[in-house]
Scaffold this motif. Structure first.
Motif, mmCIF file in Angstrom:
data_model
loop_
_atom_site.group_PDB
_atom_site.id
_atom_site.type_symbol
_atom_site.label_atom_id
_atom_site.label_comp_id
_atom_site.label_asym_id
_atom_site.label_seq_id
_atom_site.Cartn_x
_atom_site.Cartn_y
_atom_site.Cartn_z
ATOM 1 N N HIS A 10 7.971 39.166 -15.904
ATOM 2 C CA HIS A 10 6.935 38.658 -16.794
ATOM 3 C C HIS A 10 7.321 37.289 -17.358
ATOM 4 O O HIS A 10 8.484 36.913 -17.378
ATOM 5 C CB HIS A 10 6.735 39.613 -17.982
ATOM 6 N N PHE A 30 0.484 35.399 -19.597
ATOM 7 C CA PHE A 30 0.721 36.817 -19.846
ATOM 8 C C PHE A 30 -0.598 37.582 -19.883
ATOM 9 O O PHE A 30 -1.536 37.187 -20.555
ATOM 10 C CB PHE A 30 1.465 37.001 -21.165
ATOM 11 N N ILE A 80 4.543 38.242 -28.827
ATOM 12 C CA ILE A 80 5.215 39.118 -27.869
ATOM 13 C C ILE A 80 6.670 39.284 -28.307
ATOM 14 O O ILE A 80 7.420 38.313 -28.387
ATOM 15 C CB ILE A 80 5.146 38.543 -26.434
ATOM 16 N N GLN A 81 7.066 40.515 -28.593
ATOM 17 C CA GLN A 81 8.415 40.778 -29.102
ATOM 18 C C GLN A 81 9.390 41.272 -28.038
ATOM 19 O O GLN A 81 10.586 41.091 -28.173
ATOM 20 C CB GLN A 81 8.339 41.797 -30.253
ATOM 21 N N ASN A 82 8.886 41.915 -26.992
ATOM 22 C CA ASN A 82 9.760 42.451 -25.947
ATOM 23 C C ASN A 82 10.333 41.288 -25.129
ATOM 24 O O ASN A 82 9.590 40.579 -24.459
ATOM 25 C CB ASN A 82 8.973 43.412 -25.047
ATOM 26 N N TYR A 115 9.300 40.524 -21.509
ATOM 27 C CA TYR A 115 8.024 39.867 -21.219
ATOM 28 C C TYR A 115 8.145 38.340 -21.209
ATOM 29 O O TYR A 115 7.180 37.643 -20.941
ATOM 30 C CB TYR A 115 6.962 40.275 -22.233
ATOM 31 N N LYS A 116 9.356 37.834 -21.482
ATOM 32 C CA LYS A 116 9.582 36.392 -21.524
ATOM 33 C C LYS A 116 10.655 35.938 -20.535
ATOM 34 O O LYS A 116 11.013 34.769 -20.499
ATOM 35 C CB LYS A 116 9.983 35.978 -22.943
ATOM 36 N N SER A 142 5.755 34.833 -20.866
ATOM 37 C CA SER A 142 4.782 34.692 -21.941
ATOM 38 C C SER A 142 5.285 33.700 -22.972
ATOM 39 O O SER A 142 6.404 33.806 -23.439
ATOM 40 C CB SER A 142 4.519 36.023 -22.646
ATOM 41 N N THR A 170 8.760 46.220 -17.883
ATOM 42 C CA THR A 170 8.930 46.220 -19.340
ATOM 43 C C THR A 170 10.406 46.182 -19.715
ATOM 44 O O THR A 170 10.743 46.002 -20.880
ATOM 45 C CB THR A 170 8.281 47.458 -20.001
#
Length: 138
Positions: free
Chosen positions: A49, A119, A56-58, A61-62, A51, A27
């Motif tokens: 991660h 994701f 998805i804002q974090n 995660y991208k 996505s 995360t």
């Protein structure tokens, strides 16, 4: 640093292979799998991660969104406190999760990047393999 896909992030270095601990680290960014090689020695596994979902804002995660766009010969730079390690991409694959097992016993000095294709789904993974080219003091 992977300039070909505009990726410049730090690497998390947890000391445990506990799944919950690794999930927490993901995360926050790219994770070096404990027990895999280190920069310039063995097969170093970095995973993160990806996505394409707009909700998805974090940003963690991208992080690996574009590793599937890498091509043979693209350079990947890994920096430690005193050295920079250069790797050249040799292979980019989309594989079933059960085929994405990483060989840490290899004699090759290499870097492996891995991320899920979708994701929240773990059926397929993108796996990028890169061979060690050189290192230099920084």
């Amino acid at each position: 640093l992977i300039s070909d896909i505009a990726l410049d992030v730090g690497i998390r270095n947890p000391e445990t292979q506990d799944i919950e601990a690794l999930d927490r680290e993901l995360t926050k960014g790219v994770v070096h799998y404990p027990g895999s090689g280190i920069a310039g020695e063995g097969n170093m596994l970095l995973f993160g991660h990806s996505s394409g979902l707009r909700v998805i804002q974090n940003p963690a995660y991208k992080i690996f969104n574009n590793i599937h766009k890498l091509q043979k010969g693209d350079e990947i730079l890994v920096q430690s406190e005193h050295r920079e390690y250069v790797y050249a991409v040799t292979n980019v694959m989309l594989v079933d999760a059960d085929q994405a097992l990483i060989d840490f016993s290899t004699d090759r000095t290499m870097l492996t990047l891995s991320t899920c294709n979708t994701f929240g789904q773990k059926q397929e993974r993108y796996v990028v393999e890169a061979d060690f080219v050189r290192s230099m003091a920084i």
